[in-house]
Design an enzyme around this catalytic site. Structure first.
Site, PDB file in Angstrom:
ATOM      1  CG  ASN A 160      -2.303   3.956   6.222  1.00  0.00           C
ATOM      2  OD1 ASN A 160      -3.289   3.650   5.569  1.00  0.00           O
ATOM      3  ND2 ASN A 160      -1.217   3.204   5.939  1.00  0.00           N
ATOM      4  CG  ASP A 200     -10.180   5.260   1.833  1.00  0.00           C
ATOM      5  OD1 ASP A 200     -10.654   5.156   3.043  1.00  0.00           O
ATOM      6  OD2 ASP A 200      -8.959   5.086   1.639  1.00  0.00           O
ATOM      7  CG  ASP A 201      -9.416   9.194  -2.164  1.00  0.00           C
ATOM      8  OD1 ASP A 201      -8.369   8.804  -1.919  1.00  0.00           O
ATOM      9  OD2 ASP A 201     -10.004   8.893  -3.268  1.00  0.00           O
ATOM     10  NE  ARG A 231      -7.533  12.715  -5.789  1.00  0.00           N
ATOM     11  CZ  ARG A 231      -7.094  12.264  -4.527  1.00  0.00           C
ATOM     12  NH1 ARG A 231      -5.906  12.590  -4.338  1.00  0.00           N
ATOM     13  NH2 ARG A 231      -7.610  11.284  -3.798  1.00  0.00           N
ATOM     14  CE1 TYR A 238      -3.678   2.150   0.161  1.00  0.00           C
ATOM     15  CE2 TYR A 238      -3.499   2.570   2.477  1.00  0.00           C
ATOM     16  CZ  TYR A 238      -4.099   2.684   1.431  1.00  0.00           C
ATOM     17  OH  TYR A 238      -5.249   3.757   1.272  1.00  0.00           O
ATOM     18  CG  ASN A 264      -0.278   9.045   1.558  1.00  0.00           C
ATOM     19  OD1 ASN A 264       0.657   9.289   2.345  1.00  0.00           O
ATOM     20  ND2 ASN A 264      -1.347   8.695   1.833  1.00  0.00           N
ATOM     21  CD  GLU A 312      -9.256   4.740  -2.798  1.00  0.00           C
ATOM     22  OE1 GLU A 312      -8.453   5.421  -2.474  1.00  0.00           O
ATOM     23  OE2 GLU A 312     -10.223   4.288  -2.088  1.00  0.00           O
ATOM     24  CG  ASP A 313      -6.640   7.540  -5.468  1.00  0.00           C
ATOM     25  OD1 ASP A 313      -7.021   7.850  -4.347  1.00  0.00           O
ATOM     26  OD2 ASP A 313      -5.640   6.724  -5.403  1.00  0.00           O
ATOM     27  CE  LYS A 344      -7.215   3.002  -0.523  1.00  0.00           C
ATOM     28  NZ  LYS A 344      -7.529   3.802   0.673  1.00  0.00           N
TER      29      LYS A 344
END
Length: 590
Positions: A490, A304-305, A191, A138, A446, A281-282, A209
């Site tokens: 995290n 999650d972001d 992203r 990860y 990150n 995600e992203d 993930k």
């Protein structure tokens, strides 16, 4: 059942199982579809699996050299393996020795991914060595893996849905071999971490993930589905790269994009039902907020972001109050970064203050200021702001940069989610330390290269007074004879347990109160011993226990809100969560 097993064709490998119709705690599931772990499932073990050469290439059932002499004879493996018979523990020791020989993190990542030929050994390794291997599978190594995904790509992982599949996404979902899916992690690759548009190569993120959903949250691997929605990429380097594995075209936007995502969301619900968790995600800011708002009322969705990051940061802040003193409402917050992470964290903190003080959230937001690339977000900028920034446009004189904002606002807590490295300069940290005995510094971006400052910088520039946590891991640092252990904010602390809580309660919607419940559960796991080292997060070595507690708290909130469908409610939700967790020990064959 037994007679059915005996009637099977000779040579098929069959696994022993304990027939259970209920999970401990009273969660009944006749069909076994929604169990968190295959160890409570009857169905897979009532049918034959591959034998001989095919068995060794079946990741879920392969045990490698751990097949016993009896199993080798019974399942046509004699001669296909070297003569030694070794235990799973010895296999694990051998592989960890091998992985530790690599000095380059990406080599360790590739070695771990190649372990997919033996699914249970992969998860045994990850669970037993979580603190050492988490940065490999990860953040931060997964970022580099995504950048080089075209070069290290060995075999397809997960499901790729591109514009070519428009109009037949339901058929594509049916191509996936598993029918009972509980968690989907989906990205469009626009992203990835702080690295930008990586297109189809963003698949490394959903894969990583979901490995953590299993290792840390106990969701069985076969119930997890990584998906990349490929709508093209605007990354010129990738478009020119002969090894690029995605669509070679500019990103689709507007109606074309919205129609593809809408078809995808409808197909997922049609194929897997109301209770499948879809984790975005992203996605880029402009899509992330819209997708969450659009589907939050019709699907079980989680970003999650926005939400996972918010929950883990709130937990760290709540825990840190033991070190910095005061209540949440007494602190002043300043953010660098006003994207999905920054505004998501800010909103959850405002909601928690509102919950504690009974003040309207519109009032509690005023304790929180955000700085973006154009300076402090203030009311005079409101007309030019994106919609998700507008709630943070307070009455204030314009301030052009972070340092001036720190000096004017005098925050007690500084949070970085900008995706831009080295923005917490010496002057910024010194200013924070000048009016705070123990400034709380959270550098969350990150991967490591994008972190707003390093642990060493935070401790040194604050003369050892800062309480520090980051998004990527940093080593302990000694200053003036004292060893400081930086915490890691995290998301892996939150989303695996959060997902497990949704699964065991059969939740059909995600509510902000569930995120607060997850934060509260995580904050309670920090011990006095952790605080003495300056830690505001518990060690990852206890992550399965932490996840079970988070799952129980989230499930309790789902029942309280009336969005849980698993009835009756188990008496002991922690025990229920623990009993539902996948364990990667080898099964016995007969």
């Amino acid at each position: 059942m037994e007679s059915t097993m005996k009637e099977m064709r000779d040579g098929a490998s069959v696994l022993d199982f304990d027939s259970k119709s209920t999970v401990e705690g009273g969660v009944e599931d006749v069909y076994g579809e929604d169990r968190a772990t295959e160890d409570q499932l009857v169905t897979p073990w009532t049918i034959s699996v591959a034998s001989g050469y095919c068995l060794l290439r079946d990741p879920r059932h392969n045990k490698g050299l751990a097949f016993t002499e009896k199993e080798r004879d019974a399942h046509y493996l004699r001669g296909l393996l070297p003569p030694a018979v070794i235990s799973q523990q010895l296999q694990e020791k051998k592989l960890m020795n091998s992985i530790r020989q690599y000095e380059v993190p990406l080599q360790k990542y590739v070695a771990m991914m190649e372990l997919e030929r033996n699914e249970r050994l992969f998860y045994k390794l990850l669970i037993d060595n979580v603190e050492e291997l988490l940065p490999v599978v990860y953040t931060p190594t997964v970022g580099e893996a995504c950048q080089k995904y075209g070069s290290i790509f060995r075999r397809p992982q997960g499901l790729y849905i591109s514009l070519k599949e428009k109009g037949k996404i339901l058929e594509v979902l049916k191509n996936w071999p598993e029918r009972s899916i509980q968690v989907i992690v989906v990205t469009d690759g626009e992203r990835i971490l702080g690295l930008g548009d990586l297109g189809c190569q963003g698949m490394g993120i959903p894969v990583g993930k979901l490995a953590l959903y299993t290792a840390l949250g106990g969701i069985r691997p076969s119930a997890c589905l990584p998906i990349t929605v490929d709508v093209g990429t605007n990354n010129e380097q990738l478009l020119k790269d002969e090894f690029y594995i995605g669509l070679r075209q500019r990103r689709a936007t507007g109606q074309e994009y919205a129609e593809l995502l809408d078809e995808f969301m409808s197909a997922v619900k049609q194929n897997y039902g109301e209770k499948v968790l879809i984790q975005f995600e992203d996605f880029a800011n402009h899509n992330a907020f819209e997708l969450l708002a659009k589907y939050g009322t019709t699907h079980l969705v989680f970003n999650d972001d926005i939400q996972g990051t918010a929950s883990v940061v709130l937990a760290g802040v709540v825990a840190a109050l033991k070190l910095i003193g005061g209540t949440l409402a007494e602190h002043r917050f300043l953010f660098l970064g006003a994207g999905e992470a920054g505004t998501g964290i800010a909103e959850l903190i405002a909601l928690e203050i509102s919950k504690q003080t009974k003040a309207p959230v519109e009032e509690t937001r005023k304790k929180i200021c955000l700085v973006d690339s154009k300076g402090l977000i203030v009311s005079s900028r409101k007309d030019s702001l994106q919609h998700f920034k507008k709630p943070w446009a307070h009455e204030h004189e314009p301030v052009n940069n972070l340092l001036d904002a720190v000096k004017v606002i005098k925050p007690t807590i500084l949070i970085g989610s900008s995706g831009v490295g080295r923005t917490f300069t010496k002057e910024v940290i010194e200013a924070m330390a000048s009016f705070n005995e123990k400034p709380l510094i959270l550098a969350l971006s990150n991967p490591t290269s994008q972190s707003e400052c390093t642990a060493e910088e935070a401790y040194t520039w604050s003369k050892g007074r800062a309480i520090f946590a980051s998004g990527s891991p940093f080593d302990p640092f000694e200053y003036n004879g004292k060893v400081f252990v930086p915490g890691q904010a995290n998301n892996a602390y939150i989303f695996p347990g959060f997902g497990l809580g949704l699964v065991i309660s059969g939740a059909i919607r995600v509510h902000d109160d569930m995120l607060l419940a997850a934060s509260e559960a995580l904050a309670k796991q920090v011990t006095e011993e952790n605080f003495e080292k300056g830690l505001i997060y518990p060690p990852f070595s206890n992550i399965r226990k932490i996840s079970a507690n988070i799952a129980a708290n989230v499930a309790a909130k789902a029942y309280e809100l009336g969005v849980a469908t698993r009835l009756p409610r188990p008496q002991n939700l922690v025990k229920c969560a623990e009993s539902c967790m996948y364990t990667p020990v080898y099964r016995n064959y007969r």
